[in-house]
Design an enzyme around this catalytic site. Sequence first.
Site, short mmCIF file in Angstrom:
data_model
loop_
_atom_site.label_atom_id
_atom_site.label_comp_id
_atom_site.label_asym_id
_atom_site.label_seq_id
_atom_site.Cartn_x
_atom_site.Cartn_y
_atom_site.Cartn_z
N HIS A 138 -27.52 -38.85 127.79
CA HIS A 138 -26.30 -39.47 127.27
C HIS A 138 -25.97 -40.83 127.92
O HIS A 138 -24.82 -41.12 128.24
CB HIS A 138 -25.11 -38.53 127.45
CG HIS A 138 -25.17 -37.29 126.61
ND1 HIS A 138 -25.90 -37.21 125.45
CD2 HIS A 138 -24.58 -36.07 126.76
CE1 HIS A 138 -25.76 -36.00 124.91
NE2 HIS A 138 -24.97 -35.28 125.69
N HIS A 212 -19.10 -36.96 120.89
CA HIS A 212 -19.31 -35.68 121.57
C HIS A 212 -18.06 -34.80 121.58
O HIS A 212 -17.77 -34.15 122.59
CB HIS A 212 -19.78 -35.95 123.00
CG HIS A 212 -20.65 -34.90 123.58
ND1 HIS A 212 -20.22 -33.61 123.83
CD2 HIS A 212 -21.95 -34.92 123.96
CE1 HIS A 212 -21.20 -32.91 124.35
NE2 HIS A 212 -22.27 -33.67 124.43
N GLU A 343 -23.34 -33.25 117.04
CA GLU A 343 -23.54 -34.65 117.41
C GLU A 343 -24.60 -35.24 116.50
O GLU A 343 -25.79 -34.95 116.65
CB GLU A 343 -24.01 -34.73 118.86
CG GLU A 343 -23.12 -34.03 119.86
CD GLU A 343 -23.90 -33.65 121.13
OE1 GLU A 343 -24.61 -34.50 121.68
OE2 GLU A 343 -23.82 -32.48 121.53
C1 BGC Z 1 -26.42 -31.60 125.31
C2 BGC Z 1 -26.31 -30.49 126.30
C3 BGC Z 1 -25.46 -30.96 127.44
C4 BGC Z 1 -24.13 -31.37 126.90
C5 BGC Z 1 -23.29 -31.95 127.99
C6 BGC Z 1 -25.07 -31.93 124.82
O1 BGC Z 1 -25.13 -32.99 123.94
O2 BGC Z 1 -27.28 -31.27 124.25
O3 BGC Z 1 -27.58 -30.10 126.78
O4 BGC Z 1 -25.32 -30.00 128.42
O5 BGC Z 1 -24.28 -32.33 125.91
O6 BGC Z 1 -22.03 -31.52 127.94
#
Ligand code: BGC
Length: 378
Positions: A138, A212, A343
């Site tokens: 991310h 998210h 997402e």
């Molecule tokens: C991911 C997860 C991750 C989470 C974080 C998601 O987009 O796929 O693996 O733990 O984000 O909060």
Amino acid sequence: MKYRFINQTIIVLLSLQILVSACHKKVTMPDPGTITKTTFGYMPDSTEVFLYTLTNRSGISMKVTNYGGIITSLLVPDSKGNHADVVLGYDSLSGYLAKTPYFGALIGRYGNRIAKGKFKLDGKQYTLALNDGPNHLHGGVKGFDKVLWEAAEFNTDSAVGLKLHYQSRDGEEGYPGNLDVIVTYTLNDSNRLAIEYNATTDKATPVNLTQHSYFNLAGSGDIKSHELMISASKYNVVENTLIPTGELREVKGTPFDFNIAKPIGRDLQAAGGKPVGYDHNFILDTKGIHDLAARVVEPSSGRIMEVYTDQPAVQFYTGNFLDGTIRGKSGKVYEQYDGFCLETQHFPDSPNQAAFPTTILKPGEQYHTKTIFKFSAR
Ligand code: BGC
């Protein structure tokens, strides 16, 4: 004389009628959507952070802060007009500053994982920040979810919105190129929340932007009884650190088949993983923003959320890492499976997987993608 009197009376009556109908129109015209701006808190360096409340004319009210472009609250009515806040998060900025699993945030420069934080582009090796075991997740240690965006609110005849602007500098978190990003949230009176992402760069760079939000259409409890449909006949198989192996597997006959809506909880255990749950990248069968990519129905409230996107995939995540250590809004403790994320995005680790659709943005090109979350109730 008599006729003149009648004519005058008719004219007066007609004018009165026009006046009355004009007033009537004015009275029955719904109020325009409203936007208010308040102080949300202060950054450690004392910079003021804002909270925008966007209310449309159909009963949805959404709060967004310019810190991380986070949607902190989304009040959605059920069929009886009862509102619930359908996103997880915190009441105050300090919550987000202290610890957050990306609640409600804008994600970039690259949503999802890049293996070992490394990729090669135009013969050059790049090394990104590692913030998820051996991998980059991310956007890194300080991704777009943790920066301040410039915000400008806008109001149209049928929508309220917020335009967010961020300039990510060359080398930030290891990425090449100055990336100029604009994300626009538009909440219209048909209860559609559109998210448009635009970006340009001065050097070739990977870009994969997403949102998210953790949704819970009941407003509380776990999301296992929410019924989910995802229009995807394949998903990305991942290894144990959640990097794709390159295999795109058919969902048919697996816990990952959501083509016919089923409760999220039905095959949750069978989905495996550590911790157990869905955290998978589904490859969409849809062909663009007009096709329904996913639909979630919460049976007790009747709230429905539909997802439309032009992106090739969606990461479906069931909040597996929530473990009761986070105290969120109104002191609520968030347990595993208390929220789900859809997402919309590209495939994970695309910069290292030549067979995946490209995520490289080049100078002179315009990155433009759109996702719509549409709310209704039955
Ligand atoms: C991911 C997860 C991750 C989470 C974080 C998601 O987009 O796929 O693996 O733990 O984000 O909060």
